[in-house]
Design an enzyme around this catalytic site. Structure first.
Site, PDB file in Angstrom:
ATOM      1  N   HIS A 157       3.394   6.428  -6.481  1.00 14.27           N
ATOM      2  CA  HIS A 157       3.006   6.557  -7.890  1.00 14.27           C
ATOM      3  C   HIS A 157       3.830   7.658  -8.568  1.00 14.27           C
ATOM      4  CE1 HIS A 157      -0.970   5.134  -6.093  1.00 14.27           C
ATOM      5  NE2 HIS A 157      -0.698   4.216  -6.977  1.00 14.27           N
ATOM      6  N   GLY A 161       5.308  -0.692  -9.064  1.00 12.77           N
ATOM      7  CA  GLY A 161       6.057  -0.584  -7.813  1.00 12.77           C
ATOM      8  C   GLY A 161       6.367  -1.955  -7.226  1.00 12.77           C
ATOM      9  N   LYS A 183       6.387  -2.581  -4.164  1.00 14.41           N
ATOM     10  CA  LYS A 183       5.617  -2.853  -2.938  1.00 14.41           C
ATOM     11  C   LYS A 183       4.674  -4.041  -3.177  1.00 14.41           C
ATOM     12  CE  LYS A 183       2.009  -0.679  -1.267  1.00 14.41           C
ATOM     13  NZ  LYS A 183       0.976  -1.595  -0.777  1.00 14.41           N
ATOM     14  N   VAL A 196       8.501   3.267  -2.095  1.00 18.84           N
ATOM     15  CA  VAL A 196       8.679   4.597  -1.495  1.00 18.84           C
ATOM     16  C   VAL A 196       8.028   4.565  -0.109  1.00 18.84           C
ATOM     17  CG1 VAL A 196       8.211   7.067  -1.728  1.00 18.84           C
ATOM     18  CG2 VAL A 196       8.681   5.684  -3.763  1.00 18.84           C
ATOM     19  N   ARG A 218      -4.218   2.909   0.569  1.00 20.19           N
ATOM     20  CA  ARG A 218      -5.040   2.436   1.689  1.00 20.19           C
ATOM     21  C   ARG A 218      -4.593   3.012   3.033  1.00 20.19           C
ATOM     22  NH1 ARG A 218      -5.445  -2.524  -1.685  1.00 20.19           N
ATOM     23  NH2 ARG A 218      -7.658  -2.788  -2.132  1.00 20.19           N
TER      24      ARG A 218
END
Ligand code: PAF
Length: 266
Positions: free
Chosen positions: A37, A148, A150, A177, A188
């Site tokens: 973040h 992101g 991800k 990242v 998580r």
């Protein structure tokens, strides 16, 4: 740095910024911020005059058996981190502010892009994401919004939703990242025991193995995950675009579901 918890106050701050000729960057999050973040906030702060971080654990995107009630939360820490990375504003509304009438009757479904992978494993998840992100865009107004990579399929869903509904928002995708051992950063990850934390690197190792044998990537990734007794594969897939192969993987380590992905240029 201002922290607001009402839609009216958030809208007022961003309208005032734009009226003063400032560009706005939006970083939507569910809080419990980590370095992933932080990289989005830094990128927004570098690109835009005013960066606003939203912190909202959105009930709509959690399934009945998922971790809504236990999702990690620490607003004070999030506010400190957002400020340190260059945000000017945090919007942290309670659920009743976002959904005052109880369950929302309006839901946004992004067809096709939401199918398969996360969409198949988490029915309704992307409808919840698309709905809350559309609402945040409607509240925030014209801006750049940072997400992101991800959550690669989520990024595709958000891009399509914003384009189809003509939101005046430029979507900016930012690189994953990782921890030093390759594990993708995720809120998580705090659920993992020390043993599971070590096992969790199997996702990234599987992606590397798949990238090295792109013709057999799905099978290779599945075989690598099968070598880790603490991990249970959900899916290992390859999506082809005109410029790259995108390898995507999801697995459960203990009770924690983790996702990761990697692009391989053609
Ligand atoms: O990626 C997340 O943290 C969430 O899905 C998002 C985009 C903030 C919507 O709740």
């Amino acid at each position: 740095m201002r922290v607001v918890d009402t839609i009216a106050a958030f809208r007022k701050e961003l309208d005032a910024a734009r009226a003063a000729g400032k560009s706005v960057g939006l970083v939507p999050t569910m809080g419990y911020l980590h370095e992933g973040h932080a990289s989005l906030i830094r990128r927004s702060a570098a690109d835009c005059d005013v960066t606003a971080v939203t912190v909202f654990v959105n009930p709509l995107q959690f399934g009945a058996n998922e971790d809504l009630s236990t999702y990690p939360r620490d607003l004070d820490r999030d506010v400190a981190m957002a400020e340190a990375e260059g945000a000017a504003l945090v919007f942290a509304p309670p659920v009743e502010e976002m959904y005052p009438g109880g369950p929302v009757l309006t839901s946004i479904h992004v067809a096709e892009v939401s199918d398969g992978m996360e969409g198949a494993s988490r029915p309704g998840h992307f409808d919840g994401v698309a709905t809350v992100v559309a609402k945040l865009f409607a509240i925030a107004g014209p801006c750049r919004a940072y997400f992101g990579e991800k959550d690669y399929q989520q990024l595709a869903v958000v891009r399509r939703m914003a384009a189809d509904l003509s939101f005046p928002v430029d979507i900016v995708g930012c690189p994953i990242v990782r921890e030093a051992d390759g594990l993708a950063m995720s809120s998580r990850n705090v659920y993992l025991s020390a043993e599971q934390r070590t096992a969790a690197t199997i996702l990234n190792r599987a992606l590397h193995a798949g990238a090295a044998d792109i013709a057999n990537a799905s099978a290779v990734m599945a075989a690598v995950v099968a070598t880790e007794p603490l991990a249970q594969l959900d899916y290992a897939e390859v999506v082809e675009t005109d410029h790259e192969y995108r390898l995507l993987i999801a697995a459960r380590v203990g009770t924690t579901r983790l996702i990761d992905n990697m692009g391989v240029e053609k």
